[in-house]
Design an enzyme around this catalytic site. Structure first.
Site, PDB file in Angstrom:
ATOM      1  N   CYS A 200     -22.976 -40.922   1.006  1.00 47.41           N
ATOM      2  CA  CYS A 200     -21.665 -41.438   1.769  1.00 47.41           C
ATOM      3  C   CYS A 200     -21.243 -42.328   0.905  1.00 47.41           C
ATOM      4  CB  CYS A 200     -21.525 -40.987   3.370  1.00 47.41           C
ATOM      5  SG  CYS A 200     -20.418 -41.650   3.593  1.00 47.41           S
TER       6      CYS A 200
ATOM      7  N   TYR B 192       3.915   1.438  -1.283  1.00 44.76           N
ATOM      8  CA  TYR B 192       4.790   1.310  -2.356  1.00 44.76           C
ATOM      9  C   TYR B 192       3.714   2.508  -3.735  1.00 44.76           C
ATOM     10  CZ  TYR B 192       6.564   0.484  -6.911  1.00 44.76           C
ATOM     11  OH  TYR B 192       7.185   0.573  -8.355  1.00 44.76           O
ATOM     12  N   ASP B 193       2.042   1.288  -3.044  1.00 40.69           N
ATOM     13  CA  ASP B 193       1.469   2.217  -4.154  1.00 40.69           C
ATOM     14  C   ASP B 193       0.737   3.711  -3.730  1.00 40.69           C
ATOM     15  OD1 ASP B 193       0.972  -0.458  -5.491  1.00 40.69           O
ATOM     16  OD2 ASP B 193      -0.826  -0.670  -4.377  1.00 40.69           O
TER      17      ASP B 193
ATOM     18  N   GLU C  76      24.267 -24.413 -10.800  1.00 45.51           N
ATOM     19  CA  GLU C  76      23.551 -23.130 -10.674  1.00 45.51           C
ATOM     20  C   GLU C  76      21.849 -24.066 -11.502  1.00 45.51           C
ATOM     21  OE1 GLU C  76      23.864 -20.276 -13.890  1.00 45.51           O
ATOM     22  OE2 GLU C  76      25.748 -19.520 -13.187  1.00 45.51           O
TER      23      GLU C  76
ATOM     24  N   CYS D  17     -20.226 -35.877   5.355  1.00 46.37           N
ATOM     25  CA  CYS D  17     -21.299 -37.011   5.809  1.00 46.37           C
ATOM     26  C   CYS D  17     -21.134 -36.737   7.233  1.00 46.37           C
ATOM     27  CB  CYS D  17     -19.931 -38.354   5.601  1.00 46.37           C
ATOM     28  SG  CYS D  17     -20.572 -39.504   6.596  1.00 46.37           S
TER      29      CYS D  17
ATOM     30  N   ARG E 115      15.885 -15.484 -27.274  1.00 39.26           N
ATOM     31  CA  ARG E 115      17.441 -16.089 -27.825  1.00 39.26           C
ATOM     32  C   ARG E 115      17.369 -16.356 -29.310  1.00 39.26           C
ATOM     33  NH1 ARG E 115      18.546 -21.002 -28.594  1.00 39.26           N
ATOM     34  NH2 ARG E 115      20.762 -21.997 -28.344  1.00 39.26           N
TER      35      ARG E 115
ATOM     36  N   ALA F 136       0.691  -1.047  -0.105  1.00 37.43           N
ATOM     37  CA  ALA F 136      -0.277  -0.135   0.404  1.00 37.43           C
ATOM     38  C   ALA F 136       0.631   1.628   0.183  1.00 37.43           C
ATOM     39  CB  ALA F 136      -0.700  -0.513   0.859  1.00 37.43           C
TER      40      ALA F 136
ATOM     41  N   CYS G 232     -20.089 -42.781  10.692  1.00 36.93           N
ATOM     42  CA  CYS G 232     -19.607 -43.544   9.791  1.00 36.93           C
ATOM     43  C   CYS G 232     -18.613 -44.743   9.688  1.00 36.93           C
ATOM     44  CB  CYS G 232     -19.898 -42.107   9.348  1.00 36.93           C
ATOM     45  SG  CYS G 232     -18.530 -42.953   7.209  1.00 36.93           S
TER      46      CYS G 232
ATOM     47  N   ASP H 155      13.250 -23.379 -15.695  1.00 43.03           N
ATOM     48  CA  ASP H 155      12.713 -23.840 -17.454  1.00 43.03           C
ATOM     49  C   ASP H 155      12.002 -22.958 -17.701  1.00 43.03           C
ATOM     50  OD1 ASP H 155      12.155 -25.331 -19.033  1.00 43.03           O
ATOM     51  OD2 ASP H 155      10.673 -26.842 -17.854  1.00 43.03           O
TER      52      ASP H 155
ATOM     53  N   CYS I 229     -21.289 -45.425   4.279  1.00 42.67           N
ATOM     54  CA  CYS I 229     -23.020 -45.324   5.220  1.00 42.67           C
ATOM     55  C   CYS I 229     -23.694 -45.003   4.849  1.00 42.67           C
ATOM     56  CB  CYS I 229     -22.279 -44.858   5.948  1.00 42.67           C
ATOM     57  SG  CYS I 229     -22.819 -42.979   6.582  1.00 42.67           S
TER      58      CYS I 229
ATOM     59  N   LEU J 133      23.382 -25.570 -24.366  1.00 43.94           N
ATOM     60  CA  LEU J 133      23.871 -26.762 -23.446  1.00 43.94           C
ATOM     61  C   LEU J 133      23.920 -27.877 -23.944  1.00 43.94           C
ATOM     62  CD1 LEU J 133      22.930 -24.770 -19.898  1.00 43.94           C
ATOM     63  CD2 LEU J 133      25.433 -24.480 -20.953  1.00 43.94           C
TER      64      LEU J 133
ATOM     65  N   LYS K  13      19.186 -25.240 -13.484  1.00 48.06           N
ATOM     66  CA  LYS K  13      18.812 -25.206 -14.762  1.00 48.06           C
ATOM     67  C   LYS K  13      17.045 -24.673 -14.817  1.00 48.06           C
ATOM     68  CE  LYS K  13      18.866 -26.913 -18.746  1.00 48.06           C
ATOM     69  NZ  LYS K  13      17.342 -26.296 -19.743  1.00 48.06           N
TER      70      LYS K  13
ATOM     71  N   LYS L 143      20.559 -32.994 -16.652  1.00 43.68           N
ATOM     72  CA  LYS L 143      18.901 -33.008 -16.261  1.00 43.68           C
ATOM     73  C   LYS L 143      17.902 -34.514 -16.094  1.00 43.68           C
ATOM     74  CE  LYS L 143      16.624 -31.022 -19.790  1.00 43.68           C
ATOM     75  NZ  LYS L 143      15.749 -30.313 -20.989  1.00 43.68           N
TER      76      LYS L 143
ATOM     77  N   TYR M 163      21.753 -14.753 -14.875  1.00 45.23           N
ATOM     78  CA  TYR M 163      22.819 -16.142 -14.936  1.00 45.23           C
ATOM     79  C   TYR M 163      24.168 -15.864 -15.835  1.00 45.23           C
ATOM     80  CZ  TYR M 163      20.347 -17.825 -18.502  1.00 45.23           C
ATOM     81  OH  TYR M 163      19.222 -18.512 -20.171  1.00 45.23           O
TER      82      TYR M 163
HETATM   83  S1  IVH Z   1      23.832 -20.844 -19.647  1.00 48.02           S
HETATM   84  C1  IVH Z   1      25.993 -21.122 -23.178  1.00 48.02           C
HETATM   85  N1  IVH Z   1      22.271 -21.260 -17.501  1.00 48.02           N
HETATM   86  O1  IVH Z   1      19.483 -23.737 -20.356  1.00 48.02           O
HETATM   87  C2  IVH Z   1      25.410 -20.590 -22.096  1.00 48.02           C
HETATM   88  N2  IVH Z   1      21.978 -21.467 -18.974  1.00 48.02           N
HETATM   89  O2  IVH Z   1      20.366 -24.717 -23.523  1.00 48.02           O
HETATM   90  C3  IVH Z   1      24.377 -20.902 -21.528  1.00 48.02           C
HETATM   91  N3  IVH Z   1      19.078 -22.495 -18.983  1.00 48.02           N
HETATM   92  O3  IVH Z   1      18.833 -21.195 -23.721  1.00 48.02           O
HETATM   93  C4  IVH Z   1      23.343 -20.883 -21.532  1.00 48.02           C
HETATM   94  N4  IVH Z   1      19.035 -21.649 -16.484  1.00 48.02           N
HETATM   95  O4  IVH Z   1      17.608 -20.731 -22.009  1.00 48.02           O
HETATM   96  C5  IVH Z   1      22.213 -20.799 -18.491  1.00 48.02           C
HETATM   97  N5  IVH Z   1      21.481 -20.784 -15.143  1.00 48.02           N
HETATM   98  C6  IVH Z   1      21.611 -21.480 -16.236  1.00 48.02           C
HETATM   99  C7  IVH Z   1      20.063 -21.507 -16.779  1.00 48.02           C
HETATM  100  C8  IVH Z   1      20.235 -21.576 -18.650  1.00 48.02           C
HETATM  101  C9  IVH Z   1      18.309 -22.125 -17.234  1.00 48.02           C
HETATM  102  C10 IVH Z   1      18.704 -22.509 -19.966  1.00 48.02           C
HETATM  103  C11 IVH Z   1      18.884 -21.650 -21.343  1.00 48.02           C
HETATM  104  C12 IVH Z   1      19.071 -21.978 -21.885  1.00 48.02           C
HETATM  105  C13 IVH Z   1      19.546 -23.257 -22.286  1.00 48.02           C
HETATM  106  C14 IVH Z   1      20.452 -23.854 -22.167  1.00 48.02           C
END
Ligand code: IVH
Length: 666
Positions: free
Chosen positions: A408, A37-38, A115, A426, A138, A35, A431, A119, A411, A84, A117, A315, A227
């Site tokens: 039910c 902030y708003d 790190e 129920c 990308r 609030a 029961c 999704d 029962c 990757l 990964k 993965k 990243y």
């Molecule tokens: S590094 C050359 N770090 O994974 C390395 N990628 O196939 C470039 N991704 O297109 C990517 N988390 O969308 C990197 N901590 C992370 C990531 C990450 C997710 C995804 C990214 C990239 C795909 C690589």
């Protein structure tokens, strides 16, 4: 206001708003309420409306821009965005580490950074003189789509970098994603409008980022983790780890679970750990990215077809899957609540075979329009119980909307739905389900006797009441699959021991007295001290105990006037269970001493009783009613009227995540 002072105030407000956006969205550590902030935002907006000449592109009010007409423009990345190579086993990971060493042709030490990964979707942000100039997807790695207008709406993306020594040009790379909680809310909104659901957070994020109208993107709960750096001349960085630090210092959101390692064994450990731990996160990760830390080593390793030899993605199997909904069944809980659950065609989700999932209640099923026979999206996230996210449209032929049964399933009593409740119940206190569920609930902290054993003992007619449980013999248990001499002996002695370890209030809470969970049981035990006093108490006297209103008191008095319940209590007492208060009600000293919490709604990873016990173990008090003195209201799904009461009284509201942080001591 004089122009000079308006200038100054606008500048001041922008700085404050920037700072608070950063605290909230990047550091996850807000200093002011939404609030407040708003209020600051509205003040700035009003000043800018009056003095349009003062509007600057990096003003926090300028995140939503004009709609894009036609296609998004193509843009060339200054340096290509690679992808990757993946590994899926520890052996492949170790082989890669061996190859790295060979290629470096020396036995110099190699450090790695891991790190999560994420999704989501990879993005490339170009900053010129520290200002966000362009943001792109990308694409094919060389050329992406210019989605700057949409990326600007994401509050965790800085419109200008923080700090000093800003480079003339820098490409900052990361991932846009949609938090799982936001994805669920979005899908609920979408389902209510009868629109098509996104099958997973990644698709939802992708769809949100490609909107032609950036105000739609702005309404979607998107966030980023950054990243890496692309073109970033002369920053003088020697390692990837330094680059992550640099990003953090310049206002970018970097993932807190990134780690630096000196050995591949420790990398492998992280990959294993997060395969199961990922369900605790509010975003989907599909693996761990492993990068050689040293930039010099990265250069020497170079890349092959756009895939760096210095990085790998470890993965795992995905956390969502599609499968067929075979049937909707009903489980009647120990309080009589009817819980629908989905029987699914078995499917692998995140490395686990799932064949059933929770469905909450009738309204929820119909809001999502889930029908028997449909192909549905199943998700394991945020908790261990799999969820049905929604159907994959079109519906199965001849499918019909779900209706709760009128009677039910166990029962035959007529089902009721109390006013204002989402759950059907129920109403029959006799029961059979209640007996079984009471037993299952009773044994949850007795080692060696679990739900499966209780179900089988129930089916065989060996244990159909609490006293039966305490008369169970080793020989009877040994007749069940899964029990041998030693395990059966251990289970029987654990049951015996529970007579000592179960406190009076734990026993009371387990008896299935209407509306009597942990908090009420403890209040009753504290007030009356013994079962004899409680059994003799009138409704008015019961009401004198803390937190017990007339409705609850009536239910309790009624329960104690039923001859069968009195017989149960007497039998349990004769068997040696505790029906008197001991030392256990003295408050525990802990980090939460002196604070009172109230819990409402359905939590995902605890029952309310478990949450109350966990809080009490840290010294907190748990109460049933909100007052000005309440330190916090913990809300699960479908909270009742307590939420409004807390908001009105200015009591902080905590979600399950916050509860977990509170219990973890942070
Ligand atoms: S590094 C050359 N770090 O994974 C390395 N990628 O196939 C470039 N991704 O297109 C990517 N988390 O969308 C990197 N901590 C992370 C990531 C990450 C997710 C995804 C990214 C990239 C795909 C690589």
């Amino acid at each position: 206001m004089a122009t000079k002072t308006v200038d100054k105030r606008v500048e001041e407000l922008r700085e404050q708003l920037d700072h608070h956006l950063y605290r909230y969205h990047v550091l996850d550590d807000p200093e002011i309420s939404d609030a407040e902030y708003d209020r600051l935002f509205d003040e700035l907006k009003a000043l800018e409306d009056e003095h349009p000449e003062l509007i600057a592109p990096d003003s926090p009010t300028q995140r939503v821009g004009a709609p894009v007409s036609g296609r998004f423009q193509k843009v060339q990345h200054l340096t290509p965005m690679g992808s990757l190579e993946k590994v899926t086993t520890d052996e492949a990971l170790e082989k890669w580490a061996g190859d790295v060493r060979k290629r470096l042709e020396s036995d110099e030490p190699v450090a790695f950074v891991t790190e999560p990964k994420i999704d989501g979707l990879a993005i490339n942000l170009t900053y010129e003189g520290g200002q966000l100039a362009r943001g792109a997807t990308r694409g094919d790695g060389y050329q992406g789509e210019d989605v700057t207008v949409n990326l600007r709406t994401i509050p965790s993306i800085p419109l200008k970098m923080r700090g000093d020594g800003l480079p003339p040009v820098a490409e900052v790379r990361g991932e846009v994603y949609m938090p799982i909680s936001g994805f669920r809310e979005l899908n609920e909104r979408v389902a209510e409008l009868g629109q098509k659901l996104a099958p997973n957070p990644r698709n939802a994020a992708a769809g949100s980022l490609r909107q032609k109208d950036s105000s739609i993107t702005a309404s979607r709960p998107l966030a980023v983790w950054m990243y890496g750096l692309g073109a970033a001349e002369e920053l003088g960085l020697a390692t990837h780890w330094e680059a992550l630090e640099w990003l953090r210092e310049h206002g970018f959101r970097t993932n807190p679970f990134s780690e630096r390692h000196d050995s591949i064994e420790s990398v492998a450990e992280v990959c294993r750990l997060w395969e199961t731990k990922r369900i605790e996160l509010d975003y989907e990760i599909d693996g761990i990215v492993i990068k050689v830390d040293s930039y010099d080593q990265q250069r020497r390793l170079s890349e092959l077809h756009g895939r760096p030899r210095w990085a790998r993605a470890y993965k795992w199997a995905p956390m969502t899957a599609q499968t067929k909904l075979l049937q909707i069944h009903i489980r009647v809980g120990r309080t009589g609540a009817l819980n629908p659950w989905a029987q699914l065609e078995p499917v692998e989700v995140g490395g686990v075979t799932v064949s059933n999932a929770t469905l909450h209640n009738e309204d929820d099923i119909n809001r999502k329009d889930i029908r028997v026979g449909d192909t549905v999206i199943v998700q394991r996230a945020g908790d261990v119980i799999p969820q049905v996210v929604g159907p994959v449209l079109p519906h199965a032929k001849g499918s019909r909307r779900f209706r709760m049964p009128k009677n039910c399933p166990l029962c035959g009593a007529e089902i009721v739905r109390p006013a204002g409740e989402a759950m059907h119940r129920c109403p029959n206190p006799k029961c059979e389900s209640r007996g079984l569920e009471t037993l299952i609930n009773w044994v949850w902290d007795i080692d060696g006797v679990g739900e499966q054993a209780i179900r089988r003992l129930w089916r065989e007619g060996i244990v159909t009441s609490l006293p039966d449980l305490y008369r169970l013999t080793k020989e009877q248990l040994m007749e069940l699959d899964g029990y041998a001499e030693i395990s059966a002996g251990n289970a029987v002695s654990a049951i015996e021991q529970s007579k000592q370890t179960m406190t009076f209030h734990r026993v009371l809470a387990g008896l299935n007295i209407p509306d009597t969970g942990w908090v009420t049981a403890r209040n009753l035990a504290a007030h009356f001290g013994s079962i004899d006093k409680l059994m003799q108490a009138t409704q008015e006297e019961i009401q004198e105990a803390e937190g017990i209103g007339p409705g609850r008191a009536e239910g309790i008095a009624e329960w104690f006037s039923d001859e069968e319940n009195l017989k149960l209590v007497r039998e349990l007492r004769d068997l040696g269970l505790r029906f008197e208060t001991g030392d256990e009600l003295k408050p525990v000293e802990g980090p939460l001493s002196g604070q009172t919490y109230v819990i409402t709604g359905t939590l995902e990873s605890f029952t309310r009783d478990e949450a109350a016990q966990a809080l009490e173990a840290k010294g907190a008090k748990v109460s049933n009613s909100v007052s000005k003195k309440t330190a916090g209201l913990i809300v699960g799904e479908e909270p009742g009227s307590k939420l409004k009461k807390a908001q009105d009284a200015g009591v902080p509201v905590l979600d399950e995540k916050a509860l977990q942080r509170l219990l973890a001591g942070s």
